[in-house]
Design a protein around this motif. Structure first.
Motif, PDB file in Angstrom:
ATOM      1  N   SER A   1     -13.620   2.916   8.832  1.00  0.00           N
ATOM      2  CA  SER A   1     -14.565   1.949   8.253  1.00  0.00           C
ATOM      3  C   SER A   1     -13.840   0.928   7.382  1.00  0.00           C
ATOM      4  O   SER A   1     -14.146  -0.270   7.428  1.00  0.00           O
ATOM      5  N   GLN A   2     -12.884   1.404   6.599  1.00  0.00           N
ATOM      6  CA  GLN A   2     -12.112   0.491   5.761  1.00  0.00           C
ATOM      7  C   GLN A   2     -11.291  -0.475   6.621  1.00  0.00           C
ATOM      8  O   GLN A   2     -11.204  -1.661   6.309  1.00  0.00           O
ATOM      9  N   ALA A   3     -10.712   0.025   7.693  1.00  0.00           N
ATOM     10  CA  ALA A   3      -9.936  -0.828   8.591  1.00  0.00           C
ATOM     11  C   ALA A   3     -10.830  -1.884   9.237  1.00  0.00           C
ATOM     12  O   ALA A   3     -10.449  -3.052   9.339  1.00  0.00           O
ATOM     13  N   ARG A   4     -12.042  -1.472   9.667  1.00  0.00           N
ATOM     14  CA  ARG A   4     -12.982  -2.444  10.259  1.00  0.00           C
ATOM     15  C   ARG A   4     -13.345  -3.529   9.258  1.00  0.00           C
ATOM     16  O   ARG A   4     -13.439  -4.705   9.613  1.00  0.00           O
ATOM     17  N   GLU A   5     -13.529  -3.146   8.002  1.00  0.00           N
ATOM     18  CA  GLU A   5     -13.881  -4.130   6.970  1.00  0.00           C
ATOM     19  C   GLU A   5     -12.736  -5.110   6.736  1.00  0.00           C
ATOM     20  O   GLU A   5     -12.961  -6.315   6.569  1.00  0.00           O
ATOM     21  N   ILE A   6     -11.507  -4.621   6.736  1.00  0.00           N
ATOM     22  CA  ILE A   6     -10.344  -5.504   6.594  1.00  0.00           C
ATOM     23  C   ILE A   6     -10.310  -6.503   7.749  1.00  0.00           C
ATOM     24  O   ILE A   6     -10.120  -7.704   7.547  1.00  0.00           O
TER      25      ILE A   6
ATOM     26  N   VAL B   1     -14.092   7.346   7.308  1.00  0.00           N
ATOM     27  CA  VAL B   1     -13.924   6.490   6.123  1.00  0.00           C
ATOM     28  C   VAL B   1     -12.734   5.553   6.307  1.00  0.00           C
ATOM     29  O   VAL B   1     -12.824   4.357   6.018  1.00  0.00           O
ATOM     30  N   ILE B   2     -11.630   6.082   6.801  1.00  0.00           N
ATOM     31  CA  ILE B   2     -10.427   5.264   7.026  1.00  0.00           C
ATOM     32  C   ILE B   2     -10.717   4.186   8.071  1.00  0.00           C
ATOM     33  O   ILE B   2     -10.367   3.019   7.891  1.00  0.00           O
TER      34      ILE B   2
ATOM     35  N   THR C   1     -13.175  -9.093   7.520  1.00  0.00           N
ATOM     36  CA  THR C   1     -12.871 -10.102   6.502  1.00  0.00           C
ATOM     37  C   THR C   1     -11.835 -11.097   7.019  1.00  0.00           C
ATOM     38  O   THR C   1     -11.973 -12.308   6.824  1.00  0.00           O
TER      39      THR C   1
ATOM     40  N   SER D   1       0.852  -1.183   0.000  1.00  0.00           N
ATOM     41  CA  SER D   1       0.000   0.000   0.000  1.00  0.00           C
ATOM     42  C   SER D   1       0.892   1.239   0.000  1.00  0.00           C
ATOM     43  O   SER D   1       2.100   1.132   0.169  1.00  0.00           O
TER      44      SER D   1
END
Length: 85
Positions: free
Chosen positions: A40-45, A37-38, A48, A4
């Motif tokens: 939320s993306q971390a929670r989704e990672i 937003v950041i 998963t 990244s």
């Protein structure tokens, strides 16, 4: 694993980015909406990753190399240093 902009995507770097984001929101360099937003993306990672671990456990299979690589620090990385409040 694909790198990244802040380095390899792993748990240590994810935690560091979240701390940087919190600091940015507190200092006003990042808006609360951008911070959300950041986060939320971390929670989704993490969601998963947890689902993948549960699937491997239920199937009685070994955990994939990709998940192991995500969880362990790479060379030169260690535990994140505590941040001053």
């Amino acid at each position: 694993m694909k790198a990244s902009p802040v380095g390899e995507l792993n748990a240590v770097n994810l935690k560091a980015v979240l701390w940087q984001t919190l600091g940015g929101v507190r200092s006003g360099k990042i808006t609360p909406a951008q911070g959300d937003v950041i986060a939320s993306q971390a929670r989704e990672i993490l969601r998963t990753t947890k689902a993948q671990l549960q699937i491997f456990a239920q199937a009685g299979q070994a955990v994939s190399e990709e998940l192991i690589d995500f969880a362990k620090p790479t060379k030169g990385e260690g535990r994140a240093k505590p941040r001053a409040a």
